[in-house]
Structures are given as structure tokens and as C-alpha cells.
Scaffold this motif. Structure first.
Motif, PDB file in Angstrom:
ATOM      1  N   ALA A 122       0.826  -1.201   0.000  1.00 59.48           N
ATOM      2  CA  ALA A 122       0.000   0.000   0.000  1.00 59.48           C
ATOM      3  C   ALA A 122       0.862   1.253   0.000  1.00 59.48           C
ATOM      4  O   ALA A 122       1.930   1.281   0.595  1.00 59.48           O
ATOM      5  CB  ALA A 122      -0.922   0.003   1.221  1.00 59.48           C
ATOM      6  N   MET A 178       1.846   4.834   1.199  1.00 58.29           N
ATOM      7  CA  MET A 178       1.800   5.522   2.494  1.00 58.29           C
ATOM      8  C   MET A 178       1.476   6.987   2.220  1.00 58.29           C
ATOM      9  O   MET A 178       2.358   7.822   2.109  1.00 58.29           O
ATOM     10  CB  MET A 178       3.132   5.352   3.223  1.00 58.29           C
ATOM     11  N   SER A 190      -1.896   9.660   6.432  1.00 59.21           N
ATOM     12  CA  SER A 190      -2.526   8.364   6.687  1.00 59.21           C
ATOM     13  C   SER A 190      -1.960   7.744   7.964  1.00 59.21           C
ATOM     14  O   SER A 190      -0.770   7.853   8.245  1.00 59.21           O
ATOM     15  CB  SER A 190      -2.271   7.418   5.509  1.00 59.21           C
ATOM     16  N   THR A 191      -2.820   7.077   8.700  1.00 59.26           N
ATOM     17  CA  THR A 191      -2.383   6.384   9.920  1.00 59.26           C
ATOM     18  C   THR A 191      -2.220   4.884   9.668  1.00 59.26           C
ATOM     19  O   THR A 191      -2.026   4.128  10.622  1.00 59.26           O
ATOM     20  CB  THR A 191      -3.394   6.605  11.057  1.00 59.26           C
ATOM     21  N   LEU A 192      -2.287   4.451   8.427  1.00 60.84           N
ATOM     22  CA  LEU A 192      -2.238   3.021   8.110  1.00 60.84           C
ATOM     23  C   LEU A 192      -0.986   2.354   8.669  1.00 60.84           C
ATOM     24  O   LEU A 192      -1.068   1.341   9.362  1.00 60.84           O
ATOM     25  CB  LEU A 192      -2.341   2.791   6.599  1.00 60.84           C
ATOM     26  N   GLN A 193       0.191   2.905   8.384  1.00 57.93           N
ATOM     27  CA  GLN A 193       1.432   2.273   8.827  1.00 57.93           C
ATOM     28  C   GLN A 193       1.478   2.192  10.348  1.00 57.93           C
ATOM     29  O   GLN A 193       1.826   1.170  10.920  1.00 57.93           O
ATOM     30  CB  GLN A 193       2.649   3.038   8.278  1.00 57.93           C
ATOM     31  N   THR A 222      -1.061   2.152  12.517  1.00 55.16           N
ATOM     32  CA  THR A 222      -2.056   1.191  13.005  1.00 55.16           C
ATOM     33  C   THR A 222      -1.584  -0.239  12.794  1.00 55.16           C
ATOM     34  O   THR A 222      -1.702  -1.080  13.691  1.00 55.16           O
ATOM     35  CB  THR A 222      -3.411   1.420  12.303  1.00 55.16           C
ATOM     36  N   LEU A 223      -1.028  -0.528  11.603  1.00 56.53           N
ATOM     37  CA  LEU A 223      -0.520  -1.873  11.338  1.00 56.53           C
ATOM     38  C   LEU A 223       0.671  -2.195  12.238  1.00 56.53           C
ATOM     39  O   LEU A 223       0.805  -3.320  12.722  1.00 56.53           O
ATOM     40  CB  LEU A 223      -0.156  -2.035   9.868  1.00 56.53           C
ATOM     41  N   ALA A 270      -8.151  -1.467   9.250  1.00 52.10           N
ATOM     42  CA  ALA A 270      -7.251  -0.444   8.716  1.00 52.10           C
ATOM     43  C   ALA A 270      -7.023  -0.656   7.223  1.00 52.10           C
ATOM     44  O   ALA A 270      -7.026   0.297   6.438  1.00 52.10           O
ATOM     45  CB  ALA A 270      -5.925  -0.463   9.469  1.00 52.10           C
ATOM     46  N   LEU A 271      -6.830  -1.907   6.819  1.00 51.77           N
ATOM     47  CA  LEU A 271      -6.631  -2.203   5.393  1.00 51.77           C
ATOM     48  C   LEU A 271      -7.893  -1.905   4.591  1.00 51.77           C
ATOM     49  O   LEU A 271      -7.826  -1.327   3.499  1.00 51.77           O
ATOM     50  CB  LEU A 271      -6.196  -3.649   5.201  1.00 51.77           C
ATOM     51  N   SER A 286     -10.180   0.270   5.288  1.00 56.93           N
ATOM     52  CA  SER A 286     -10.339   1.729   5.238  1.00 56.93           C
ATOM     53  C   SER A 286      -9.372   2.376   4.252  1.00 56.93           C
ATOM     54  O   SER A 286      -9.581   3.510   3.836  1.00 56.93           O
ATOM     55  CB  SER A 286     -10.114   2.337   6.628  1.00 56.93           C
ATOM     56  N   ASN A 287      -8.305   1.665   3.917  1.00 56.32           N
ATOM     57  CA  ASN A 287      -7.287   2.194   2.997  1.00 56.32           C
ATOM     58  C   ASN A 287      -7.176   1.343   1.736  1.00 56.32           C
ATOM     59  O   ASN A 287      -6.123   1.319   1.098  1.00 56.32           O
ATOM     60  CB  ASN A 287      -5.938   2.253   3.717  1.00 56.32           C
TER      61      ASN A 287
END
Length: 190
Positions: A12, A14, A18-21, A23-24, A50-51, A53-54
Motif C-alpha cells: 500500500a 503511504m 494516513s495512519t495506516l502504517q 495502526t498496522l 485499517a486495510l 479503510s485504505n
């Protein structure tokens, strides 16, 4: 006891803000061997949400489901080794990207389940992963599979592995990194 395997890896972007990294990273840093089955489900659920949502940021990926015992054991070993070996594409950090110059950064997130063959979770994943070959590498298919991971019962999972590259944002993967042969298995999603 016979085994099946389900594994998924996503790559994905970044995106700024984004808060993805983060959160994961929080999901993988917990010590799973000391968790109750319910808490383990919660941590995977956190990563799953999280995935989902992104999903728009997921550009590449791969997933497998096999209900052949020897293949399941072999493939699970391969996915597990990814957690204990150095998987980066370079020896130093990639640095902070310049958002105005089109220098995106990426992460990869991997999860694999060694399943008890014939268990309710195995049967559910077999059905969910019954995808026609011409649709395998579609973003909506990844979304469909991710959505159903919330139904995994860890009582049916003999072993699991989860990991993230990078741990720190400064080591994020670049577009050039993703051309390295070690990432050949990641398919472009449409």
C-alpha cells in the motif's frame, strides 16, 4: 491432522496524513503467543479494518489458499521465514518523500494462517477464496477477502504469522525498491 493455508500480502501507498502504517505497526508489535484467542482476533480485526479503510491505497498484492497438507506446511514455512529474515530492499533508510515530486513510499503487510483442514474457518476461507482466475488480482476481490477475515476463529488456526515492512516510516519502500526481484510475487491490482 491435515492442514490448509491462507496467506495475504498487500503493498500500500503511504499517503501523507494516513495512519495506516502506524495502526498496522501497533497490530504486529503485540506478542501473539501470550494472547487469548479473542485478543488475537481483535488484533487481526484491527489490521483488517485499517486495510479496508485504505483499500484505495493498496496497489499490489498476492493471496493464496491451498488445502493440500504438504503445500500448506511448506508455504507456511516460507511465509514464516519472511518474519525472521531481513526483507528490506536496501541497507539504509529511504528518507522523507517529497510529495510535490511524485516520490510515493510504500509498505507491505503480510498475514498467514496455518489452518486445521476441515475446520469451520478452513471451510469459510475455502468458499471466500473460490474466485475465478480472471478476477484474482482485483482490488474489490482483496476487499471481499479482507471483509471476511473478521469471521476467522483462531480456535481453527494452528499457527499464524503477521508482519510489516517497514517498522519505521523512514525505511518505507520506494517504487524502485518494489522492482527488486524479491517482490516479484506482488501483482498489480486493478
Amino acid at each position: 491432522m491435515e492442514h490448509s493455508i491462507f496467506a495475504m500480502e498487500v503493498c500500500a501507498r503511504m499517503d501523507a496524513g494516513s495512519t495506516l502504517q502506524r495502526t498496522l505497526h501497533e497490530a504486529v508489535q503485540v506478542q501473539f503467543e501470550k494472547m487469548s484467542l479473542q485478543y488475537k482476533w481483535y488484533q487481526y480485526r484491527r489490521a483488517q479494518m485499517a486495510l479496508l479503510s485504505n483499500l484505495h491505497a493498496i496497489e499490489k498484492g498476492c493471496w493464496d489458499y491451498f488445502d493440500n497438507d504438504s503445500r500448506a506446511l511448506n508455504d507456511y514455512g516460507m511465509w514464516s521465514r519472511g518474519m525472521i529474515t531481513e526483507e528490506g530492499a536496501r541497507k539504509g533508510p529511504s528518507g522523507t518523500p517529497d510529495p510535490y515530486r511524485g516520490q510515493p513510499r510504500y509498505l507491505t503487510f503480510t498475514m498467514a494462517f496455518l489452518l486445521i483442514q476441515g475446520s469451520p474457518t478452513d471451510r469459510m476461507l475455502r468458499t471466500v477464496c473460490d474466485i475465478p482466475k480472471d478476477r484474482l488480482w482485483r482490488r474489490d476481490v482483496f476487499g471481499h477477502i479482507l471483509q471476511n477475515l473478521g469471521h476467522v476463529s483462531f480456535a481453527s488456526v494452528k499457527s499464524d504469522v503477521i508482519y510489516l515492512i517497514p517498522r519505521d516510516e523512514g525505511w518505507a519502500l520506494t517504487a524502485d525498491d518494489l522492482t527488486d526481484p524479491k517482490f516479484h510475487y506482488l501483482r498489480k491490482l486493478v
